[in-house]
Design a protein around this motif. Structure first.
Motif, short mmCIF file in Angstrom:
data_model
loop_
_atom_site.label_atom_id
_atom_site.label_comp_id
_atom_site.label_asym_id
_atom_site.label_seq_id
_atom_site.Cartn_x
_atom_site.Cartn_y
_atom_site.Cartn_z
N LEU A 29 0.82 -1.22 0.00
CA LEU A 29 0.00 0.00 0.00
C LEU A 29 0.85 1.26 0.00
O LEU A 29 0.53 2.25 -0.69
N ARG A 30 1.93 1.25 0.77
CA ARG A 30 2.75 2.46 0.88
C ARG A 30 3.70 2.62 -0.29
O ARG A 30 4.04 3.73 -0.68
N MET A 31 4.17 1.51 -0.85
CA MET A 31 5.13 1.58 -1.96
C MET A 31 4.45 1.41 -3.32
O MET A 31 5.10 1.57 -4.36
N GLY A 32 3.17 1.06 -3.31
CA GLY A 32 2.47 0.79 -4.56
C GLY A 32 2.03 2.07 -5.26
O GLY A 32 2.33 3.19 -4.84
N PRO A 33 1.25 1.90 -6.34
CA PRO A 33 0.86 3.06 -7.16
C PRO A 33 -0.32 3.85 -6.60
O PRO A 33 -0.68 4.89 -7.17
N LEU A 34 -0.98 3.37 -5.53
CA LEU A 34 -2.16 4.07 -5.02
C LEU A 34 -1.76 5.40 -4.40
O LEU A 34 -0.88 5.46 -3.54
N ASP A 35 -2.40 6.48 -4.84
CA ASP A 35 -2.11 7.81 -4.32
C ASP A 35 -3.43 8.45 -3.88
O ASP A 35 -4.21 8.93 -4.72
N PRO A 36 -3.72 8.45 -2.58
CA PRO A 36 -5.01 8.99 -2.12
C PRO A 36 -5.16 10.48 -2.41
O PRO A 36 -6.26 10.96 -2.67
N VAL A 37 -4.06 11.24 -2.39
CA VAL A 37 -4.16 12.68 -2.65
C VAL A 37 -4.56 12.92 -4.10
O VAL A 37 -5.42 13.77 -4.40
N ALA A 38 -3.96 12.17 -5.00
CA ALA A 38 -4.33 12.30 -6.41
C ALA A 38 -5.78 11.89 -6.62
O ALA A 38 -6.48 12.46 -7.47
N LEU A 79 -9.60 -0.17 12.55
CA LEU A 79 -9.25 -0.13 11.13
C LEU A 79 -9.29 1.28 10.55
O LEU A 79 -9.08 1.46 9.35
N GLY A 80 -9.58 2.26 11.38
CA GLY A 80 -9.57 3.63 10.90
C GLY A 80 -10.83 4.00 10.13
O GLY A 80 -11.85 3.32 10.22
N GLN A 81 -10.73 5.09 9.37
CA GLN A 81 -11.87 5.59 8.61
C GLN A 81 -11.55 5.62 7.12
O GLN A 81 -10.40 5.76 6.73
N SER A 82 -12.61 5.47 6.33
CA SER A 82 -12.45 5.54 4.88
C SER A 82 -12.05 6.95 4.46
O SER A 82 -12.59 7.93 4.97
N GLY A 318 -7.89 4.95 -4.36
CA GLY A 318 -6.75 5.17 -3.49
C GLY A 318 -7.10 5.28 -2.03
O GLY A 318 -6.45 6.00 -1.27
N ASP A 319 -8.15 4.59 -1.60
CA ASP A 319 -8.57 4.62 -0.20
C ASP A 319 -7.72 3.61 0.58
O ASP A 319 -8.11 2.44 0.75
N LEU A 320 -6.56 4.03 1.06
CA LEU A 320 -5.59 3.09 1.65
C LEU A 320 -6.12 2.37 2.89
O LEU A 320 -5.95 1.16 3.00
N PRO A 321 -6.74 3.07 3.86
CA PRO A 321 -7.24 2.33 5.04
C PRO A 321 -8.27 1.27 4.67
O PRO A 321 -8.25 0.15 5.19
N LEU A 322 -9.18 1.61 3.76
CA LEU A 322 -10.22 0.65 3.37
C LEU A 322 -9.62 -0.51 2.58
O LEU A 322 -9.93 -1.68 2.87
N ALA A 323 -8.76 -0.22 1.61
CA ALA A 323 -8.15 -1.28 0.81
C ALA A 323 -7.29 -2.20 1.69
O ALA A 323 -7.36 -3.43 1.59
N GLY A 324 -6.47 -1.59 2.57
CA GLY A 324 -5.62 -2.40 3.45
C GLY A 324 -6.41 -3.27 4.39
O GLY A 324 -6.08 -4.44 4.61
N SER A 325 -7.48 -2.71 4.95
CA SER A 325 -8.30 -3.49 5.88
C SER A 325 -9.00 -4.65 5.17
O SER A 325 -9.12 -5.75 5.72
N LEU A 326 -9.45 -4.42 3.94
CA LEU A 326 -10.13 -5.50 3.21
C LEU A 326 -9.14 -6.60 2.84
O LEU A 326 -9.48 -7.79 2.90
N ILE A 327 -7.92 -6.21 2.45
CA ILE A 327 -6.90 -7.24 2.18
C ILE A 327 -6.62 -8.03 3.46
O ILE A 327 -6.45 -9.25 3.43
#
Length: 356
Positions: A29-38, A79-82, A318-327
């Motif tokens: 998630l941190r090194m991948g192409p997902l960019d939540p700001v973009a 798991l944080g917030q979306s 690019g919703d990192l908390p949601l994607a990471g939690s689902l994985i």
């Protein structure tokens, strides 16, 4: 080593595996192409506003601190917030809402192959080189060759053409419980709790309601998607089941049982079927793992608002908390299925656990 000691050892080994999986999720998630700001501001996001969002989301924190926060959150189920898909909603609440739909889909996608693929494979194995064997084997190859997304689109197109009475001779919308669309999320409110009783800090349900009509609609809505999702599993279990029966029925202990004068029915049910199930155990559990990945495609094609479609939206936006939690949820399910596989092995095969 006893069978149960072997099972406990295998269960304990799941803990470091889960820790390794969580670390890999963080790295991806941190090194991948997902960019939540973009995702929030657009692909050309820059400047003070983008920097402020990075600061608010904690993306400017040191990597080791982000890692510790990520692992701690998963282990404590915080798991944080979306960030984007359902901005501000707790991820755990979203998992609680969306998971039953994916579980309902997965349940039928596993059940259909077990009750169709395995019996057909056993029947083909007990009647080798017959027309029924050829038809079952050919059907298995055809089912295995069809990709989920293509098969899903074909089934949707066929069932949609039946409205008002099509060339298939029935109207899917009026067949059984009436439905308004081939697509959509199945209603899962056919069972619920009406009353609760408090026993100290524990609340237990004391009243339930059940609506068979809604259950029928839920089954009808999910069947096309489950058939698509379980199609490859059905074909694999058919072919493995046929091979397992052929290998078992020609084994020495079956010949010994025949020499002892046991009836064919006893030999089949007591010796052949049970031993033929052993090679199917990893097939069934491994296919269940593949269903997790396949559910993303099938839920998107059939417009089912489950965890698979939610993960697709989280990954795209690019919703990192949601994607990471689902994985993480998928990983926990995967590891649990592996533990279940070991449990079934210890029950079915007495040789498991004994060192040579």
């Amino acid at each position: 080593m006893s069978r149960w000691r072997y099972f406990i050892k295998r269960t304990l080994l799941a803990i470091p595996v889960l820790f390794l999986v969580m670390t890999l999720i963080f790295v991806i998630l941190r090194m991948g192409p997902l960019d939540p700001v973009a995702s929030l501001l657009g692909p050309e996001a820059s400047g003070a506003q983008a920097e402020q969002i990075r600061e608010n989301l904690g993306l400017n924190d040191p990597l080791w601190r982000q890692y510790i926060d990520f692992i701690t959150g998963l282990l404590t189920l915080d798991l944080g917030q979306s960030w984007a898909v359902y901005s501000g909603r707790d991820v755990l609440d979203l998992v609680y809402i969306f998971a039953p739909r994916t579980i309902w889909l997965g349940f039928w996608a596993v059940l259909l192959p077990i009750f169709i693929g395995i019996p057909l494979g056993f029947y083909a194995g007990l009647n080798p080189n017959s027309w029924s064997d050829y038809i079952a084997s050919f059907s298995g190859i055809v089912w295995l060759a069809m990709p989920n997304f293509w098969l899903g689109i074909m089934i949707i197109a066929l069932l949609s053409q039946t409205q008002g009475g099509g060339f298939l001779g029935f109207d899917w919308y009026e067949f059984g419980p009436t439905t308004s669309s081939v697509l959509g999320t199945p209603p899962l409110d056919f069972v619920g709790v009406t009353d609760w009783t408090s026993l100290g800090m524990i609340a237990i349900p004391t009243g339930l309601f059940f609506d068979p009509g809604t259950l029928a609609v839920a089954i009808k809505v999910i069947l096309p998607a489950a058939l698509v999702l379980g199609s490859a599993s059905m074909a694999t279990e058919l072919r493995i089941g046929r091979t397992a029966i052929l290998e078992t029925i020609n084994s020495n202990y079956v010949e010994t049982a025949k020499a002892k004068g046991l009836s064919g029915r006893v030999i089949i049910w007591k010796h052949v079927f049970r031993n033929a199930l052993i090679p199917l155990v990893p097939i069934i559990t491994n296919e269940a793992l593949l269903l997790l990945g396949g559910s993303v495609i099938v839920e998107v094609v059939f417009a089912i608002n489950g965890l698979g479609r939610l993960f697709y939206l989280a990954a795209v936006q690019g919703d990192l908390p949601l994607a990471g939690s689902l994985i993480f949820v998928f990983a926990v399910i995967t590891i649990s299925l592996n533990v279940l596989q070991d449990l079934l092995y210890t029950i079915l095969d007495p040789r498991v656990g004994y060192e040579q």
